[in-house]
Design an enzyme around this catalytic site. Structure first.
Site, short mmCIF file in Angstrom:
data_model
loop_
_atom_site.label_atom_id
_atom_site.label_comp_id
_atom_site.label_asym_id
_atom_site.label_seq_id
_atom_site.Cartn_x
_atom_site.Cartn_y
_atom_site.Cartn_z
N LYS A 77 -2.72 -33.72 117.56
CA LYS A 77 -2.13 -34.27 116.34
C LYS A 77 -3.13 -34.26 115.18
CE LYS A 77 0.41 -38.44 114.83
NZ LYS A 77 0.87 -39.77 115.28
N SER A 152 5.59 -40.53 114.18
CA SER A 152 4.85 -39.58 113.37
C SER A 152 4.27 -38.40 114.17
CB SER A 152 3.70 -40.31 112.68
OG SER A 152 2.77 -40.84 113.65
N SER A 176 5.00 -43.90 117.80
CA SER A 176 4.91 -42.53 117.28
C SER A 176 4.84 -41.44 118.33
CB SER A 176 3.68 -42.41 116.36
OG SER A 176 3.89 -43.11 115.16
#
Length: 461
Positions: A77, A152, A176
């Protein structure tokens, strides 16, 4: 080139046995990423260091080294440091930032033979429930490009669901890395706070909440990645060693809470699907009782959200004053709210966070495993912060996120696994939650429950 296995365990076995090289697995992943550009799941690739790392893994194997993740392609990420790579947090403020070193978790993955093949998209500062940023634009759902995978960690989740990589590493400060996997039909694990060391990396707006979170097609790969990354490290004062597995799932005291004890809306397809899943597990012999956590008065996400707003304001308020247009408008609004909160407002949010943790602790005094929804709905249009309607009623922008944040505030381990789809094949997930430090027991239970559900859950991809 020999065709590699499809999951991380198979790939590591094949590479370790010499049936395929790490360089070949890396090249294949890069080709898949190139072919899936329209998904916008991967925002940065750098083939030269990727192939150099893969060649180094092959050399280590020839020298007789054993690696649990030998040759496994991994997406990380875009808010976790990967040394020498551009890592931006989805923000224009960091558009040219090159990470000076690996985060401890990435260092450990590389030591285990994993190969970073790309950086996965995130919303700005990982602070939205959809994955879009001014820097890179929206990430699209692998099943329907008009929909969002959520956020996210939408980029890492979409990359795994689309088959670009078998394993991705996200972060989770409020769901997330559980909600996006639930929306795209893969598994996402939020460890106990401190079980995997955090950083070195960016200053964190979610003080004491965010964790490194593996995402994979199945629980077996998540467990493999977790073992590679877990364990204390002197560089992270919050890192801890956690308990070993507690025993067979038949000895666990299991509860099911259809709405996690909250007065919130759930779509019928999700509610009915979860009820069917729990009935299936009970018929398979699991001793499941229905019980809700009891929350203190006023326990809502709104009560704890000032912590996120204040954290963003503390880190980026000065930059916001200099140039508000440098920020995603939704993040700008959060920073504005954070600048407006008083010290007593933030203190009340901390009190609410602590009371939530105590309520969960009370619940787990005589329960070992809690089953609950991961999400109350399936994916929605990528132009919206959330669905317009949930459960037949108008939904707030955060109505899709109601079942995950309390787990972070209690610092518990939780995992989302696929448990059903709607009529057009859009997935939703079952969330399993355990006491803090019982990560290995949770993963074993999740793996057994995953196996019990294989016959009723159709793979979305």
């Amino acid at each position: 080139m020999t065709k590699p296995g499809t999951n991380a365990r198979e790939i590591a076995v094949d590479v370790s046995a010499g049936r395929i090289s790490a360089v070949e697995t890396a090249k294949a992943a890069l080709a898949r990423i190139e072919a899936a550009k329209a998904l916008n799941a991967i925002v940065t690739i750098d083939p030269e260091p990727t192939l150099a790392d893969a060649a180094a893994v092959d050399a280590r194997l020839r020298a007789g080294e054993t690696m649990a993740l030998a040759g496994v392609p991994v997406v990380v990420k875009d808010n976790i440091w990967v040394g020498g790579w551009r890592v931006t947090q989805g923000s224009r403020l960091f558009s040219d930032f090159i990470a000076p070193q690996d985060a401890i978790a990435i260092e450990r993955l590389r030591r285990a033979g994993a190969i970073v093949v790309g950086i996965g998209a995130t919303s700005e500062f990982a602070s939205k429930g959809v994955t879009t940023s001014q820097l890179f634009g929206p990430t699209r759902h692998p099943l329907n490009p008009a929909l969002t995978p959520g956020g996210s960690s939408g980029g890492p989740a979409a990359a795994v669901a689309a088959g670009l990589v078998p394993l991705a590493i996200g972060t989770d400060a409020g769901g997330s890395s559980r909600r996006p996997p639930a929306h795209v039909g893969v598994a996402g694990f939020k460890p106990s706070y401190g079980a995997i060391p955090y950083g070195p990396g960016f200053a964190e707006p979610f003080f004491g909440l965010s964790v490194i979170a593996p995402i994979a097609t199945d629980v077996g790969d998540i467990a493999l990645a977790f073992e590679a990354m877990a364990g204390d490290d002197p560089r992270d004062p919050d890192s801890v060693n956690i308990a070993q597995d507690a025993g067979d799932i038949s000895s666990l005291r299991i509860a099911f809470s259809p709405r996690l004890g909250l007065d919130v809306a759930v779509d019928d397809i999700v509610a009915n699907g979860l009820a069917s899943t729990v009935a299936h597990l009970a018929a398979a012999g699991l001793p499941i009782v229905q019980r809700d956590p009891v929350w203190p008065p006023g326990a809502t996400e709104d009560a704890i959200m000032p912590l996120q707003h204040a954290g963003l304001a503390a880190l980026y308020g000065d930059a916001f004053h200099r140039d508000p247009t440098a920020f995603d408008p939704d993040i700008a609004r959060q920073i504005e709210r954070g600048l407006a909160w008083s010290g007593s407002d933030v203190a009340r949010a901390l009190v609410a966070s602590t009371s939530i943790a105590h309520a969960f602790a009370t619940f787990f005094t005589d329960i070992d495993l809690l089953l609950a929804p991961t999400v109350p709905c399936v994916a929605w249009p990528l132009t919206q912060l959330g669905p317009d309607m949930i459960g037949g009623s108008p939904a707030s922008p955060r109505g899709h996120a109601v079942f995950t944040p309390f787990v972070n505030h209690a610092r518990l381990p939780a995992i989302s696994i696929p448990c059903g789809c709607d009529a057009v094949g859009l997935p939703f997930g079952l969330q399993l939650i355990a006491r803090r430090g019982q990560d290995r027991t949770l993963l074993r239970a999740a793996r057994q429950i995953e196996a019990l559900l294989q016959s009723q859950v159709r793979p979305p991809m």
